[in-house]
Design a protein around this motif. Sequence first.
Motif, PDB file in Angstrom:
ATOM      1  N   CYS A 242     -12.570  -2.393  -4.014  1.00  9.92           N
ATOM      2  CA  CYS A 242     -12.781  -0.943  -3.939  1.00  9.92           C
ATOM      3  C   CYS A 242     -11.527  -0.183  -4.362  1.00  9.92           C
ATOM      4  O   CYS A 242     -11.600   0.815  -5.081  1.00  9.92           O
ATOM      5  CB  CYS A 242     -13.171  -0.550  -2.518  1.00  9.92           C
ATOM      6  SG  CYS A 242     -14.843  -1.047  -2.046  1.00  9.92           S
ATOM      7  N   ALA A 243     -10.373  -0.659  -3.908  1.00  6.93           N
ATOM      8  CA  ALA A 243      -9.118   0.034  -4.213  1.00  6.93           C
ATOM      9  C   ALA A 243      -8.784  -0.039  -5.694  1.00  6.93           C
ATOM     10  O   ALA A 243      -8.366   0.950  -6.301  1.00  6.93           O
ATOM     11  CB  ALA A 243      -7.984  -0.566  -3.389  1.00  6.93           C
ATOM     12  N   PRO A 248      -7.296   7.525  -9.310  1.00  7.89           N
ATOM     13  CA  PRO A 248      -6.409   6.392  -9.614  1.00  7.89           C
ATOM     14  C   PRO A 248      -6.577   5.283  -8.580  1.00  7.89           C
ATOM     15  O   PRO A 248      -7.148   5.525  -7.511  1.00  7.89           O
ATOM     16  CB  PRO A 248      -5.013   7.025  -9.535  1.00  7.89           C
ATOM     17  CG  PRO A 248      -5.181   8.141  -8.543  1.00  7.89           C
ATOM     18  CD  PRO A 248      -6.552   8.692  -8.780  1.00  7.89           C
ATOM     19  N   PRO A 249      -6.080   4.075  -8.879  1.00 12.17           N
ATOM     20  CA  PRO A 249      -6.218   2.962  -7.931  1.00 12.17           C
ATOM     21  C   PRO A 249      -5.653   3.328  -6.561  1.00 12.17           C
ATOM     22  O   PRO A 249      -4.608   3.973  -6.460  1.00 12.17           O
ATOM     23  CB  PRO A 249      -5.404   1.839  -8.592  1.00 12.17           C
ATOM     24  CG  PRO A 249      -5.463   2.159 -10.048  1.00 12.17           C
ATOM     25  CD  PRO A 249      -5.414   3.656 -10.127  1.00 12.17           C
TER      26      PRO A 249
END
Length: 421
Positions: A242-243, A248-249
């Motif tokens: 998910c991250a 953005p990440p």
Amino acid sequence: MQNKTLIICLIISQLLVSVISQFPGIETTCTGSPGQKCSQACAVPTVTGGPGACSWLGTGNDLTTCFVNDCSCLNIGTITGLTDAFCYSCRGSSFANTAGSACVASSASCTARPSNVAWTLGDCTICSPNTPALVSGACKACSDITSGLTDANCAACASTSTPKGNTNFANSAGTACVNASATCDSGSRGSTALNAWTAADCLACTPATPILVPAAQGSTTTSCAACSTVNTGLTDTLCNACASSASPPAKTTFANTAGSACVASSATCTTASRGTTTANAWTAADCLACTPATPAVQFGASPLTTSSCVACNSITSGWTDANCNSCAMAASPQTKTIFAKTDGSACVAAAYSCNKSARGSNKWTDADCAACNGTATNANQYASVDGSSCQSTQISASNTSCTFSGQIFVSILLVLSALLI
């Protein structure tokens, strides 16, 4: 007499084997100059490690009746330099691959393809295994494709890799080939028990929604969901997916100990993997993120390398700024007692750290001195005139006034001096 008969039989059998093992090719046309023979005009492949060289023969003088003398020359060894003509003579309706190392059943020439004959995925795969994918009518290497991947292209890439791969399906975004149990196409998944989503397929196919939502009672519909919609069963793998897919990440790459949320811990929250050595030691920030009910860190006495997360009410001494901050953040409602007293006996609501080195250049005030050191007699509960330290005596109003007046007098003198100059 018997020996002579045996020798004659052996000679005859060898001759028969020699004759039978020869496989002349069918007639085809070679391109050459007027007056050339087939053996001169037709290209001959190189066979390394084989029993003999390949050669051409012909029955006419116009290069239209050329044929390979013995096609068995292709059966042993490593071949280079094959041509469409040689493959046709020996293999019938086949063409030389782009490397000239094998005859393949392509729908048209791999090396001299007519402009009106489109490439197909099958032809790309057998003609040029290094560029087995078909993109916009051209064969491409799998590593060159970053978008628009299809299941067919992924299957072709997997079948031509060495060793053969198992990433036979394109993910939902078409950006990578993945090892799913079936297509990632959402229109073809999740509607029946036969095409149901699995946890592994959700993770592989849709990293942004890696959580499997199983079918409800009496239903066969399954789906994949985002981590933010789930509060049970989260893992580090799911949180990382998910991250990394966020834009953005995100930094919430680990699941908390309860598996109820993804958190920005510095390492895994799994208790079995934390607190046993200095390298995997707990920190107050990680305790707060991973185990909010026990947000403070406590280091073991034996061995000294161990650490664990503890409840705030279990600490009676040795408070640190980090633990005070974690406990203040975990409180409901949150408090402002985010710094440890100078003696580490409690947490206080000072403006800056009570620790001199951590406080840095921030000036001391009476309020911070009293909070950090207490208000008992000689407890250094008052700030010095310049705010650089705490002291046990309070600055009198007259001293303050004199100091202030002196500062004004000096300022006036400086101004007058400047005017006289």
